[in-house]
Design a protein around this motif. Structure first.
Motif, PDB file in Angstrom:
ATOM      1  N   ARG A   1     -75.268 -43.451  58.616  1.00 33.21           N
ATOM      2  CA  ARG A   1     -74.843 -42.057  58.693  1.00 33.21           C
ATOM      3  C   ARG A   1     -74.459 -41.602  57.294  1.00 33.21           C
ATOM      4  NH1 ARG A   1     -73.988 -39.020  62.954  1.00 33.21           N
ATOM      5  NH2 ARG A   1     -74.630 -40.201  64.764  1.00 33.21           N
ATOM      6  N   ALA A   2     -75.416 -41.104  56.532  1.00 37.15           N
ATOM      7  CA  ALA A   2     -75.150 -40.733  55.130  1.00 37.15           C
ATOM      8  C   ALA A   2     -74.300 -39.468  55.071  1.00 37.15           C
ATOM      9  CB  ALA A   2     -76.458 -40.533  54.390  1.00 37.15           C
ATOM     10  N   VAL A   3     -74.565 -38.529  55.966  1.00 42.12           N
ATOM     11  CA  VAL A   3     -73.761 -37.302  56.049  1.00 42.12           C
ATOM     12  C   VAL A   3     -73.389 -37.134  57.523  1.00 42.12           C
ATOM     13  CG1 VAL A   3     -73.794 -34.794  55.771  1.00 42.12           C
ATOM     14  CG2 VAL A   3     -74.820 -36.241  54.013  1.00 42.12           C
ATOM     15  N   ASP A   4     -72.087 -36.938  57.750  1.00 48.65           N
ATOM     16  CA  ASP A   4     -71.585 -37.094  59.119  1.00 48.65           C
ATOM     17  C   ASP A   4     -70.804 -35.863  59.584  1.00 48.65           C
ATOM     18  OD1 ASP A   4     -70.892 -38.229  61.487  1.00 48.65           O
ATOM     19  OD2 ASP A   4     -69.497 -39.697  60.662  1.00 48.65           O
ATOM     20  N   GLY A   5     -71.521 -34.760  59.773  1.00 48.67           N
ATOM     21  CA  GLY A   5     -70.862 -33.568  60.315  1.00 48.67           C
ATOM     22  C   GLY A   5     -70.103 -32.771  59.269  1.00 48.67           C
ATOM     23  N   ILE A   6     -70.825 -32.336  58.241  1.00 45.83           N
ATOM     24  CA  ILE A   6     -70.165 -31.578  57.167  1.00 45.83           C
ATOM     25  C   ILE A   6     -70.364 -30.071  57.352  1.00 45.83           C
ATOM     26  CG2 ILE A   6     -70.424 -31.029  54.693  1.00 45.83           C
ATOM     27  CD1 ILE A   6     -70.237 -33.856  54.083  1.00 45.83           C
TER      28      ILE A   6
ATOM     29  N   THR B   1     -84.692 -33.367  55.690  1.00 40.56           N
ATOM     30  CA  THR B   1     -84.384 -32.520  56.843  1.00 40.56           C
ATOM     31  C   THR B   1     -83.142 -33.085  57.529  1.00 40.56           C
ATOM     32  OG1 THR B   1     -86.744 -32.222  57.111  1.00 40.56           O
ATOM     33  CG2 THR B   1     -85.384 -31.578  58.972  1.00 40.56           C
ATOM     34  N   PRO B   2     -82.144 -32.235  57.811  1.00 43.95           N
ATOM     35  CA  PRO B   2     -80.940 -32.752  58.479  1.00 43.95           C
ATOM     36  C   PRO B   2     -81.283 -33.333  59.850  1.00 43.95           C
ATOM     37  CG  PRO B   2     -80.586 -30.506  57.661  1.00 43.95           C
ATOM     38  CD  PRO B   2     -82.043 -30.796  57.507  1.00 43.95           C
ATOM     39  N   SER B   3     -80.499 -34.334  60.267  1.00 43.19           N
ATOM     40  CA  SER B   3     -80.683 -34.882  61.615  1.00 43.19           C
ATOM     41  C   SER B   3     -79.971 -33.995  62.635  1.00 43.19           C
ATOM     42  CB  SER B   3     -80.093 -36.287  61.705  1.00 43.19           C
ATOM     43  OG  SER B   3     -80.444 -37.063  60.597  1.00 43.19           O
ATOM     44  N   GLY B   4     -79.020 -33.206  62.187  1.00 41.24           N
ATOM     45  CA  GLY B   4     -78.316 -32.311  63.091  1.00 41.24           C
ATOM     46  C   GLY B   4     -77.562 -31.259  62.313  1.00 41.24           C
ATOM     47  N   GLY B   5     -77.167 -30.184  62.997  1.00 41.73           N
ATOM     48  CA  GLY B   5     -76.380 -29.126  62.360  1.00 41.73           C
ATOM     49  C   GLY B   5     -77.245 -27.990  61.859  1.00 41.73           C
ATOM     50  N   ARG B   6     -76.585 -27.013  61.237  1.00 40.51           N
ATOM     51  CA  ARG B   6     -77.280 -25.811  60.768  1.00 40.51           C
ATOM     52  C   ARG B   6     -77.011 -25.609  59.294  1.00 40.51           C
ATOM     53  NH1 ARG B   6     -76.153 -20.248  61.126  1.00 40.51           N
ATOM     54  NH2 ARG B   6     -78.066 -19.012  61.374  1.00 40.51           N
TER      55      ARG B   6
ATOM     56  N   VAL C   1     -64.264 -32.877  48.356  1.00 46.43           N
ATOM     57  CA  VAL C   1     -64.359 -34.336  48.234  1.00 46.43           C
ATOM     58  C   VAL C   1     -65.021 -34.890  49.484  1.00 46.43           C
ATOM     59  CG1 VAL C   1     -63.097 -36.493  47.930  1.00 46.43           C
ATOM     60  CG2 VAL C   1     -62.224 -34.404  46.901  1.00 46.43           C
ATOM     61  N   ILE C   2     -66.044 -35.701  49.276  1.00 46.14           N
ATOM     62  CA  ILE C   2     -66.750 -36.296  50.404  1.00 46.14           C
ATOM     63  C   ILE C   2     -66.642 -37.817  50.279  1.00 46.14           C
ATOM     64  CG2 ILE C   2     -68.893 -35.932  49.105  1.00 46.14           C
ATOM     65  CD1 ILE C   2     -70.482 -36.059  51.563  1.00 46.14           C
ATOM     66  N   ASP C   3     -66.458 -38.461  51.416  1.00 48.82           N
ATOM     67  CA  ASP C   3     -66.507 -39.917  51.425  1.00 48.82           C
ATOM     68  C   ASP C   3     -66.999 -40.358  52.789  1.00 48.82           C
ATOM     69  OD1 ASP C   3     -66.304 -42.445  50.433  1.00 48.82           O
ATOM     70  OD2 ASP C   3     -64.214 -42.706  51.007  1.00 48.82           O
ATOM     71  N   HIS C   4     -67.808 -41.409  52.814  1.00 51.18           N
ATOM     72  CA  HIS C   4     -68.420 -41.876  54.055  1.00 51.18           C
ATOM     73  C   HIS C   4     -69.033 -40.724  54.840  1.00 51.18           C
ATOM     74  CE1 HIS C   4     -65.415 -45.124  53.225  1.00 51.18           C
ATOM     75  NE2 HIS C   4     -66.535 -45.795  53.326  1.00 51.18           N
ATOM     76  N   GLY C   5     -69.645 -39.798  54.107  1.00 48.04           N
ATOM     77  CA  GLY C   5     -70.377 -38.702  54.754  1.00 48.04           C
ATOM     78  C   GLY C   5     -69.511 -37.610  55.338  1.00 48.04           C
ATOM     79  N   ARG C   6     -68.209 -37.706  55.132  1.00 50.66           N
ATOM     80  CA  ARG C   6     -67.318 -36.673  55.698  1.00 50.66           C
ATOM     81  C   ARG C   6     -66.561 -35.936  54.610  1.00 50.66           C
ATOM     82  NH1 ARG C   6     -64.443 -40.084  60.417  1.00 50.66           N
ATOM     83  NH2 ARG C   6     -66.337 -40.871  61.357  1.00 50.66           N
ATOM     84  N   LEU C   7     -66.251 -34.674  54.903  1.00 47.07           N
ATOM     85  CA  LEU C   7     -65.488 -33.887  53.936  1.00 47.07           C
ATOM     86  C   LEU C   7     -64.010 -34.257  54.067  1.00 47.07           C
ATOM     87  CD1 LEU C   7     -66.470 -31.766  51.947  1.00 47.07           C
ATOM     88  CD2 LEU C   7     -65.860 -30.016  53.606  1.00 47.07           C
TER      89      LEU C   7
END
Ligand SMILES: Nc1ncnc2c1ncn2[C@@H]1O[C@H](COP(=O)(O)OP(=O)(O)OP(=O)(O)O)[C@@H](O)[C@H]1O
Length: 348
Positions: free
Chosen positions: A33-38, A70-75, A224-230
Motif C-alpha cells: 500500500r504505497a498510498v493509503d487514503g490521502i 493510475t490510482p487504485s482508489g479515490g478521486r 508530511v506523509i509516512d507509510h502512505g498516510r498524511l
C-alpha cells in the motif's frame, strides 16, 4: 473547477502487487500500500512542501498527479483534469523535475535538448523563445547552452532540468528532490528561482524534499506523509511543535571555553573552540545569537535544521497509538532514466 481545488485528492490509494522471494524457491505475492487514503487540496498559486522518509509514498503520489500511475482508489483532479484518463491534455499544463533523473539528452548540448522539446511539446515559437530567454537569465544558463549535458555539474544539470520543465509554461510544477546533492550556492540559486517563479507567474508548486531548509525558505504549508498516510498538513513551525524538534546553533568561539550558558538553549557538544547548542525549532535563532555575541568571543556561527526523519520519529513517539504500516523499500532502477517533461519515461 474552483481555484481552491486546483489540485484535489480524495481518499487516493495506490496498491502495488509485488512478488517477493520467500525462502530459496518460493515466491509470494504481496500487496504494497504505497498510498493509503490521502486527501488534500492545493489552491492555484500555492507552493506546498510534500515531505516524508524514504518509501513514504511521495513519488507514487506525484506519479499519480502526472497520470503516469493510475490510482487504485479515490478521486483525483489536477486543473479539473483526471490525470490518468487525460494524460496528454494534462501534460501541456504541468512540468515535472525528478532530482535523480533527467529529461535532457545526455550527449547533446543543453540547447539541443531544449530545441527538441520545443518540437516534441509543440510550444509556439514566440512563447518558447521568451521562456527560454527568461530561464537562461534567471537560472544563469547562458554559458552552459552549448555544453553537452554529461559534462555539466549536478547543480548545472538541475538548473537545466528545471528550465526544461518550464519551456511550455506549465501552471503546475512538481519537483521531486530538486536540491538533492547540490552545494550551498546551487541550492540558493534554485530556491531563488522557484520563489520568483511562484511570485511572478503564480505557478502552483508541489515540492518533495529531504531538506527542511527548502521548505522553510519556500513553503508556508507543508504536508508530511509516512507509510502512505498524511500525518500532518499545516505550517512548518507547527510541525516542529508537534514533533518537538530542535535546531542546532553551531558557534565557533575565539578559543576553547567552558560550555556556553545562555537562556533558551543548551550545549549538546563541545569540540575545542566549537560548541553545539540545541534550541526549539519553532523559536528564532536571532535573540540567542545576540545574547551569545554579547557575552562570548564569537567568531562564526551556523544554524542546522533537524532532519525530517528525526522530526517524524518524534511525531510517532508522541502518537504511539498510531499503527505504522509496512516499511518502504527503494524503488528499483530510479537513476539514469530519462523522463518527459510530464515525468513519463522516454527512450535514451
Ligand atoms: N512500481 C512499484 N512497484 C512496487 N512497489 C512500488 C513501486 N513504486 C513504489 N513502490 C513501493 O511503494 C512505497 C512508496 O514508494 P515511493 O517511491 O512513493 O516513496 P517515496 O516517499 O517517494 O520515497 P523516496 O524518498 O525514497 O523517494 C515503497 O514501499 C516502494 O517500495
Amino acid at each position: 473547477m474552483d481555484d481552491a481545488d486546483f489540485i484535489m485528492l480524495d481518499g487516493i490509494e495506490k496498491v502495488f502487487d509485488v512478488r517477493r522471494k520467500v525462502g530459496r524457491f518460493r515466491r509470494e505475492r504481496q500487496r504494497v500500500r504505497a498510498v493509503d487514503g490521502i486527501s488534500f487540496r492545493v489552491p492555484r498559486g500555492e507552493m506546498v512542501g510534500y515531505i516524508g522518509p524514504n518509501g513514504a509514498g511521495k513519488s507514487t503520489t506525484i506519479k499519480m498527479l502526472t497520470g503516469i500511475l493510475t490510482p487504485s482508489g479515490g478521486r483525483l483532479r489536477v486543473a479539473g483534469i483526471d490525470p490518468s484518463r487525460e494524460r496528454t491534455r494534462l501534460a501541456q499544463r504541468i512540468g515535472v523535475v525528478f532530482g535523480q533523473r533527467t529529461t535532457l539528452w545526455w550527449d547533446l548540448p543543453l540547447i539541443d535538448s531544449y530545441r527538441l522539446m520545443h518540437r516534441m511539446y509543440r510550444v509556439p515559437d514566440g512563447r518558447f523563445k521568451l521562456n527560454l530567454e527568461r530561464c537562461v537569465e534567471l537560472l544563469d544558463l547562458g554559458a552552459l547552452l552549448d555544453v553537452p549535458v554529461r559534462q555539466l555539474s549536478l547543480g548545472q544539470r538541475m538548473r537545466g532540468d528545471i528550465a526544461a520543465a518550464l519551456l511550455h509554461d506549465p501552471e503546475v510544477l512538481y519537483l521531486d528532490e530538486p536540491t538533492i546533492g547540490l552545494d550551498v550556492i546551487s541550492k540558493a540559486k534554485v530556491r531563488d528561482f522557484l520563489r520568483q517563479l511562484n511570485a511572478e507567474r503564480g505557478t502552483t508548486v508541489l515540492l518533495t524534499t529531504h531538506d527542511l531548509t527548502d521548505i522553510e525558505q519556500l513553503c508556508r504549508r507543508v504536508m508530511v506523509i509516512d507509510h502512505g498516510r498524511l500525518l500532518y498538513d499545516g505550517a512548518l513551525a507547527g510541525l516542529h511543535e508537534v514533533g518537538r524538534s530542535e535546531r542546532t546553533l553551531v558557534v565557533d568561539l575565539e578559543r576553547e571555553l567552558p560550555p556556553v550558558e545562555v537562556v533558551g538553549a543548551r550545549v549538546v557538544k563541545v569540540e575545542g573552540p566549537r560548541q553545539w547548542l540545541a534550541f526549539p525549532a519553532g523559536a528564532s535563532a536571532a535573540p540567542l545569537v545576540a545574547r551569545i555575541a554579547a557575552e562570548y568571543p564569537l567568531v562564526d556561527l551556523s544554524v542546522r535544521e533537524p532532519d525530517i526523519e528525526t522530526v517524524i520519529a518524534k511525531m510517532y513517539a508522541e502518537r504511539s497509538d498510531e499503527e505504522p504500516g509496512e516499511a518502504g523499500s527503494e524503488e528499483a532502477g530510479r537513476t539514469g532514466d530519462r523522463l518527459g517533461t510530464d515525468g513519463s519515461r522516454l527512450p535514451n
